[in-house]
Scaffold this motif. Structure first.
Motif, PDB file in Angstrom:
ATOM      1  N   GLU A  51       0.836  -1.206   0.000  1.00 16.08           N
ATOM      2  CA  GLU A  51       0.000   0.000   0.000  1.00 16.08           C
ATOM      3  C   GLU A  51       0.870   1.254   0.000  1.00 16.08           C
ATOM      4  O   GLU A  51       0.506   2.255  -0.615  1.00 16.08           O
ATOM      5  CB  GLU A  51      -0.916  -0.013   1.223  1.00 16.08           C
ATOM      6  CG  GLU A  51      -1.984  -1.076   1.155  1.00 16.08           C
ATOM      7  CD  GLU A  51      -2.906  -1.064   2.358  1.00 16.08           C
ATOM      8  OE1 GLU A  51      -2.835  -0.124   3.176  1.00 16.08           O
ATOM      9  OE2 GLU A  51      -3.703  -2.003   2.480  1.00 16.08           O
ATOM     10  N   ARG A  55       0.631   4.247  -2.658  1.00 15.69           N
ATOM     11  CA  ARG A  55       0.473   5.634  -2.221  1.00 15.69           C
ATOM     12  C   ARG A  55       1.551   6.515  -2.870  1.00 15.69           C
ATOM     13  O   ARG A  55       1.263   7.614  -3.363  1.00 15.69           O
ATOM     14  CB  ARG A  55       0.546   5.704  -0.700  1.00 15.69           C
ATOM     15  CG  ARG A  55       0.251   7.085  -0.140  1.00 15.69           C
ATOM     16  CD  ARG A  55       0.083   7.072   1.375  1.00 15.69           C
ATOM     17  NE  ARG A  55      -1.235   6.508   1.708  1.00 15.69           N
ATOM     18  CZ  ARG A  55      -1.449   5.406   2.433  1.00 15.69           C
ATOM     19  NH1 ARG A  55      -0.447   4.745   2.931  1.00 15.69           N
ATOM     20  NH2 ARG A  55      -2.663   4.983   2.670  1.00 15.69           N
ATOM     21  N   GLU A  67      -7.963   6.570   1.012  1.00 12.57           N
ATOM     22  CA  GLU A  67      -7.780   5.183   1.456  1.00 12.57           C
ATOM     23  C   GLU A  67      -8.583   4.225   0.564  1.00 12.57           C
ATOM     24  O   GLU A  67      -8.154   3.103   0.306  1.00 12.57           O
ATOM     25  CB  GLU A  67      -8.206   5.057   2.921  1.00 12.57           C
ATOM     26  CG  GLU A  67      -7.673   3.842   3.623  1.00 12.57           C
ATOM     27  CD  GLU A  67      -6.155   3.781   3.670  1.00 12.57           C
ATOM     28  OE1 GLU A  67      -5.599   2.663   3.617  1.00 12.57           O
ATOM     29  OE2 GLU A  67      -5.505   4.842   3.757  1.00 12.57           O
ATOM     30  N   LYS A  71      -7.158   0.892  -1.376  1.00  8.90           N
ATOM     31  CA  LYS A  71      -7.786  -0.419  -1.182  1.00  8.90           C
ATOM     32  C   LYS A  71      -8.294  -0.971  -2.506  1.00  8.90           C
ATOM     33  O   LYS A  71      -8.149  -2.166  -2.796  1.00  8.90           O
ATOM     34  CB  LYS A  71      -8.947  -0.323  -0.181  1.00  8.90           C
ATOM     35  CG  LYS A  71      -8.525   0.033   1.211  1.00  8.90           C
ATOM     36  CD  LYS A  71      -7.737  -1.079   1.859  1.00  8.90           C
ATOM     37  CE  LYS A  71      -7.378  -0.695   3.273  1.00  8.90           C
ATOM     38  NZ  LYS A  71      -6.367  -1.567   3.840  1.00  8.90           N
TER      39      LYS A  71
END
Length: 82
Positions: A51, A55, A67, A71
């Motif tokens: 993740e 990002r 977020e 996801k």
């Protein structure tokens, strides 16, 4: 007393070849399982994409990701693996 058994030359050569082939096969099997366990551990410790990397990718494109975006991207990547 221990080495009183006598083998013929062919019998001894056959036994030697059998032991060598058995050792090679056993080594290959053990090596396979050890290598598989090591690769699984490496993939668990260092997943291909995290993740944090996603990002950073969004930030490099000039966009602050939510977020939900992260996801969603992770889910899409996991489904692409299957």
């Amino acid at each position: 007393m221990l080495f009183t058994t006598e083998f013929s030359a062919g019998g001894l050569a056959g036994m030697l070849i059998g032991v060598i082939l058995g050792a090679i096969i056993l080594g290959a099997i053990i090596g396979f399982f050890i290598t598989r366990a090591m690769v699984k551990k490496q993939l668990k410790d260092n997943p291909p994409v995290t993740e944090k990397q996603i990002r950073a990718m969004y930030m490099s494109m000039g966009r602050k990701p939510s977020e939900a975006d992260i996801k969603k991207t992770m889910r899409a990547m996991q489904q692409a693996k299957k």
